[in-house]
Design an enzyme around this catalytic site. Structure first.
Site, PDB file in Angstrom:
ATOM      1  N   ARG A 180       0.863  -1.195   0.000  1.00  0.00           N
ATOM      2  CA  ARG A 180       0.000   0.000   0.000  1.00  0.00           C
ATOM      3  C   ARG A 180       0.895   1.240   0.000  1.00  0.00           C
ATOM      4  NH1 ARG A 180      -3.400  -3.402   3.719  1.00  0.00           N
ATOM      5  NH2 ARG A 180      -5.542  -3.341   2.954  1.00  0.00           N
ATOM      6  N   ARG A 216       1.063  -1.498  -5.319  1.00  0.00           N
ATOM      7  CA  ARG A 216      -0.234  -0.909  -5.671  1.00  0.00           C
ATOM      8  C   ARG A 216      -0.045   0.591  -5.858  1.00  0.00           C
ATOM      9  NH1 ARG A 216      -5.386  -1.076  -1.804  1.00  0.00           N
ATOM     10  NH2 ARG A 216      -4.250   0.498  -0.623  1.00  0.00           N
ATOM     11  N   GLU A 314     -12.486  -4.409  -6.602  1.00  0.00           N
ATOM     12  CA  GLU A 314     -13.030  -3.999  -5.301  1.00  0.00           C
ATOM     13  C   GLU A 314     -14.293  -3.153  -5.444  1.00  0.00           C
ATOM     14  OE1 GLU A 314      -9.872  -2.025  -3.170  1.00  0.00           O
ATOM     15  OE2 GLU A 314      -9.251  -0.880  -4.914  1.00  0.00           O
ATOM     16  N   ASN A 337     -12.141  -5.757   1.278  1.00  0.00           N
ATOM     17  CA  ASN A 337     -12.506  -4.685   2.217  1.00  0.00           C
ATOM     18  C   ASN A 337     -13.424  -3.687   1.525  1.00  0.00           C
ATOM     19  OD1 ASN A 337     -10.573  -6.010   3.658  1.00  0.00           O
ATOM     20  ND2 ASN A 337      -8.984  -4.475   3.359  1.00  0.00           N
ATOM     21  N   ASP A 338     -13.030  -3.306   0.329  1.00  0.00           N
ATOM     22  CA  ASP A 338     -13.867  -2.355  -0.402  1.00  0.00           C
ATOM     23  C   ASP A 338     -15.008  -3.046  -1.137  1.00  0.00           C
ATOM     24  OD1 ASP A 338     -12.937   0.262   0.122  1.00  0.00           O
ATOM     25  OD2 ASP A 338     -11.092  -0.240  -0.917  1.00  0.00           O
ATOM     26  N   ARG A 348     -17.022   1.590   5.408  1.00  0.00           N
ATOM     27  CA  ARG A 348     -16.231   0.704   6.275  1.00  0.00           C
ATOM     28  C   ARG A 348     -15.662   1.408   7.492  1.00  0.00           C
ATOM     29  NH1 ARG A 348     -11.139  -0.454   2.107  1.00  0.00           N
ATOM     30  NH2 ARG A 348      -9.822  -0.862   3.891  1.00  0.00           N
ATOM     31  N   CYS A 385      -6.513 -10.013  -1.674  1.00  0.00           N
ATOM     32  CA  CYS A 385      -5.630  -9.308  -0.738  1.00  0.00           C
ATOM     33  C   CYS A 385      -6.404  -8.524   0.317  1.00  0.00           C
ATOM     34  CB  CYS A 385      -4.656  -8.403  -1.481  1.00  0.00           C
ATOM     35  SG  CYS A 385      -5.479  -7.095  -2.408  1.00  0.00           S
TER      36      CYS A 385
HETATM   37  C1  PEP Z   1      -9.310  -3.930  -0.112  1.00  0.00           C
HETATM   38  O1  PEP Z   1     -10.087  -3.025  -0.392  1.00  0.00           O
HETATM   39  O2  PEP Z   1      -9.680  -5.089   0.180  1.00  0.00           O
HETATM   40  C2  PEP Z   1      -7.869  -3.671  -0.070  1.00  0.00           C
HETATM   41  C3  PEP Z   1      -6.997  -4.641   0.102  1.00  0.00           C
HETATM   42  O3  PEP Z   1      -7.454  -2.387  -0.199  1.00  0.00           O
HETATM   43  P1  PEP Z   1      -7.561  -1.320   0.983  1.00  0.00           P
HETATM   44  O4  PEP Z   1      -7.920  -2.045   2.257  1.00  0.00           O
HETATM   45  O5  PEP Z   1      -6.238  -0.653   1.073  1.00  0.00           O
HETATM   46  O6  PEP Z   1      -8.638  -0.402   0.522  1.00  0.00           O
HETATM   47 MG    MG Z   2      -9.371  -1.226  -1.265  1.00  0.00          MG
END
Ligand code: PEP
Ligand code: MG
Length: 458
Positions: A180, A216, A314, A337-338, A348, A385
């Site tokens: 990141r 990334r 995502e 996550n997104d 989130r 990821c």
């Molecule tokens: C995700 O969105 O799952 C991700 C790995 O990126 P970030 O958590 O940095 O948004």
């Molecule tokens: Mg993300």
């Protein structure tokens, strides 16, 4: 008329920041506070990821915030730098007096104020048990991740800061599946230039000693704000974030593209683009990459022509169009996550709606499965990821969905490996197909628990 709306925690953040800058004698640069008492625990309204990095250097051993969700970048970073934390603990500052003892149980999301002797003894014992469990898991380090039916699984690491590379080596991950890079851009008044970025990437490449590094590109915006940026919007998670910001401001993006391409000569570097929602954006990015290559050629600067380029899936639109993305790229990586945030329309970082954040929602699982299948059909590797990849409760489910490439926080690696090494994909597949047929979100957790409690015999 241009109207701006601010969330309450944005306002709190601005106030906190001003107070901090005043305390810093107006230097404009945050720095370590020499007066932080030993074993300090911070209780505050909210913390940005940038401030969380600063805490680490200030000798703070744990923190709790009134606002925020466990999937926020602040919480992800706390795990990465191994600071126990609880987020979204509303009213906590009201109940705790300055100087009072507290226990922060980041695993359970608990905060215990003024613990009595028994509670303290219980937690010291719990800490010891955790240590013993970790040293037992450590015996798996260096062993391959391979299922009972002999399917090898790739376990890579997510990193936020160049220092995290130590944990990647210690845990012997197969490489870095997510770097990141936005953390390079935080706690400073100007973005790092091409040379600084190149030097940072080189450090990680060298430390990895030939293992792949997935860089990334900048994912600023939402809860990771650019210092001094005057831009604000009513809903940052849906606004000018990640690749949208980079395409809008090529002066921010181009130095990073040049640095990544130049670094690619020195090791197996892969470039990963976050938050694409249309292939139109992807074509714009590919055109910029091609322009950057031309300009490096003109400047006689070396780059690898074979650098792998992939994207994160995502955004639901990207998941639904995964086949299209796959046809232009070398790999896809599912950012759960997104993907969960955008599929279920749940911010989130907003603790008020966090109870709806559900990785096992049938709609989320359907999208994940679609992406895995699209990658398979196109012959393009699919990884995951997001935090889901590092949660052992979901490992069998994901294996049964056909996922064999995971990237996670390095400390989660051995535990996930332990589950993989005791699972048979052939046995899991029909069971997981059955789970995927559920339409009621309420039924899925119990079905996944049953999947996890089954012994597997290969
Ligand atoms: C995700 O969105 O799952 C991700 C790995 O990126 P970030 O958590 O940095 O948004
Ligand atoms: Mg993300």
């Amino acid at each position: 008329m241009n109207r701006c709306f601010y969330r309450r925690d944005d306002i709190d953040h601005v106030i906190n920041r001003i107070q901090r800058l005043l305390l810093d004698n107006g230097q404009g640069e945050a720095h370590a506070d020499a007066n932080t008492p030993e074993n300090a625990i911070v209780l505050t309204d909210d913390l940005t990821p940038a401030e969380t990095i600063l805490l680490q250097h200030q000798g703070v051993i744990a923190f709790a915030t009134e606002y925020g969700g466990p999937l926020s970048h602040t919480a992800i970073l706390a795990r990465s730098i191994q600071i126990p934390a609880v987020v979204g603990a509303r009213g906590i500052q009201h109940y705790v007096q300055d100087g009072e003892s507290i226990i922060i149980d980041g695993l359970q999301g608990l905060l215990i104020v003024a613990p009595d002797e028994n509670t303290l003894a219980f937690y010291l014992e719990k800490q010891e048990k955790e240590r013993r469990r970790n040293s037992k898991l450590a015996t798996l380090t260096g062993q391959p991740a391979v299922t009972l039916d002999n399917i090898p699984v790739t376990l890579m690491a997510n990193i936020e800061l160049a220092e995290d590379i130590e944990a990647v080596s210690r845990e012997q991950a197969s490489g870095v599946g997510l770097y990141r890079t936005e953390f390079l851009f935080m706690n400073r008044n100007t973005p790092p230039d091409e040379e600084e970025q190149y030097a940072s990437y080189m450090k990680v490449i060298e430390a990895l000693g030939g293992k792949p590094l997935t860089i990334r590109t900048l994912d600023m915006g939402a809860d990771k704000k650019i210092e001094g940026s005057s831009h604000s919007c009513s809903n940052p998670a849906l606004g000018l974030r990640a690749i949208r910001l980079c395409l809008k401001d090529p002066s921010l993006f181009k130095p990073q593209l040049r640095a990544i391409l130049r670094a690619s000569v020195h090791g197996p570097v892969r470039m990963m683009i976050p938050m694409l929602s249309t292939t139109h954006e992807l074509h714009q990015v590919l055109a910029l990459i091609s322009e950057t290559r031309d300009s490096l050629l003109r400047g006689k600067l070396a780059f690898s022509p074979d650098i792998m380029i992939g994207c994160m899936i995502e955004v639901p639109a990207a998941a639904l169009s995964a086949a299209d993305f796959a046809s232009h790229l070398d790999f896809l990586s599912i950012g759960t996550n997104d993907l969960i945030q955008y599929t279920l329309a749940i911010d989130r970082i907003d603790d008020e709606v966090n109870y709806l954040y559900d990785p096992l929602h049938p709609a989320v699982l359907k999208l994940v499965k679609m992406v895995i299948d699209a990658g398979k059909s196109a012959g393009v590797p699919v990884e995951m990821c997001g935090e889901m990849a590092g949660d052992p409760r979901f490992t069998r489910l994901l294996l049964g969905m056909g996922l064999t490439e995971f990237s996670m926080h390095p400390t989660a690696l051995q535990e996930v490996k332990q589950v993989i090494n005791s699972s048979s994909i052939a046995l899991l597949t029909p069971l997981v197909d059955e789970i995927l047929s559920h339409t009621d979100p309420g039924e899925v957790p119990a079905a996944v628990d049953r999947l996890n409690s089954r012994g597997q015999t290969g």
